[in-house]
Motif scaffolding. Sequence first.
Motif, PDB file in Angstrom:
ATOM      1  N   LEU A   1     -18.841  32.511 126.345  1.00 57.26           N
ATOM      2  CA  LEU A   1     -20.044  32.451 125.523  1.00 57.26           C
ATOM      3  C   LEU A   1     -21.216  32.253 126.470  1.00 57.26           C
ATOM      4  O   LEU A   1     -21.271  31.246 127.182  1.00 57.26           O
TER       5      LEU A   1
ATOM      6  N   PRO B   1     -15.231  37.513 123.180  1.00 57.98           N
ATOM      7  CA  PRO B   1     -16.317  36.902 123.958  1.00 57.98           C
ATOM      8  C   PRO B   1     -17.681  37.369 123.446  1.00 57.98           C
ATOM      9  O   PRO B   1     -17.808  38.462 122.884  1.00 57.98           O
TER      10      PRO B   1
ATOM     11  N   ARG C   1     -11.279  28.360 121.953  1.00 63.53           N
ATOM     12  CA  ARG C   1     -10.675  29.683 121.913  1.00 63.53           C
ATOM     13  C   ARG C   1     -10.483  30.268 123.308  1.00 63.53           C
ATOM     14  O   ARG C   1      -9.893  31.347 123.442  1.00 63.53           O
TER      15      ARG C   1
ATOM     16  N   LEU D   1     -16.458  34.670 117.828  1.00 62.73           N
ATOM     17  CA  LEU D   1     -15.570  33.757 118.549  1.00 62.73           C
ATOM     18  C   LEU D   1     -14.321  33.455 117.732  1.00 62.73           C
ATOM     19  O   LEU D   1     -13.206  33.404 118.280  1.00 62.73           O
TER      20      LEU D   1
ATOM     21  N   ALA E   1     -16.103  28.079 121.586  1.00 65.28           N
ATOM     22  CA  ALA E   1     -15.729  28.979 122.677  1.00 65.28           C
ATOM     23  C   ALA E   1     -14.693  28.330 123.587  1.00 65.28           C
ATOM     24  O   ALA E   1     -13.739  28.980 124.027  1.00 65.28           O
TER      25      ALA E   1
ATOM     26  N   LEU F   1     -12.861  31.441 125.328  1.00 63.65           N
ATOM     27  CA  LEU F   1     -13.649  32.664 125.367  1.00 63.65           C
ATOM     28  C   LEU F   1     -14.994  32.444 126.045  1.00 63.65           C
ATOM     29  O   LEU F   1     -15.565  31.357 125.980  1.00 63.65           O
TER      30      LEU F   1
END
Length: 372
Positions: free
Chosen positions: A136, A108, A132, A103, A129, A134
């Motif tokens: 998870l 991802p 960012r 991460l 996550a 992203l």
Amino acid sequence: MSAPEARTATASRTAPVRVGLIGYGLAGSVFHAPLIAATDGLLLDTVSTRSPERQAQARAEHPQVRTVATAEEVLTRAADGALDLIVLASPNKTHVPLATAALEAGTPVVVDKPLAATAAEAERLAALADRRGLLLSVFQNRRWDNDFRTVRQLLADGTLGDVQRFESRFERWRPQPKGGWRESGDPTELGGLLYDLGSHLVDQALTLFGPALSVYAETDIRRPGAEADDDTFLALTHAGGVRSHLWVSATTAQLGPRFRVLGSRAGYVKYGLDPQEAALRAGLRPGTEGDAWGVEPESSWGHLGAGESPLTGGGAPVPTLPGDYPAYYAGVARALRSGGEPPVSAREVAASLRVLEAARRSAEVGTSVALR
């Protein structure tokens, strides 16, 4: 880059999402790799395992795959832009550090259950996550078991009435320990059935009936030479009033029903396990078996009724919905394209980890533990 922009960064790609898989033991070779390979929009690009034999196995089973020896090589390929998703099928103790590294590098991540040792660690990963932007997600494949899907349908239909008690068992007869980290007594390994099979049953109970208010647990080490719990029972009291009784065991000489769900109108009893794991272990793959994937014979169907045991002829057979493990990675691919929610979130798993932590405390003190 904002969170929505980061989550949908893959959506602009016309090429498949390139996946790096860390670990090629049971979880990696039997579950993750075949399901990734069967999912439209995903490409199994790289597999890491230190074992030369497992590297050869990965190349034989997935001829296009690149094999490397270390997780660090997968992380480097992701940092260099050669991978779009990292999947962790490595030992439990590596999940948090490897997910954190991925991460922080902007990739991802899908993590095999149980994600972490504590709910606090899971929440920290979820927060990272989010910062960012992203994906998870946690691989809780048992949400797509055939029998669990059938129970969800019965609840949605109201067939059972108000559910009062939910019984769920994942029992085996393995009188001799197999060894390895899954049965290790080292606390850092997160071995034992409570965190292994128990994470599935707790996740299913919370998915069906919502948050738990209290937990009572009994954990035992029954087998000579065993180091971690191999015979465990949990009792959950849900906020909605349902009581869940959950058993996980490697020492059960006579197996009980997989599910027994008791409601105010009827009960549902189901024996046997979902067939998908056995099919994957046998080398069968989704998409190659036509419409038969996840389908079980009528002789394995559960029974619905009231007042008599199905073993003495009571109740009517209920067709079991097909199991659908491929739905998990299809959901991951969809979330990467759209920026939507993953099929299983880290915060959902954090709720299960709170129950597992409370269960461990309960077993130590011998009384119920309230969940705050």
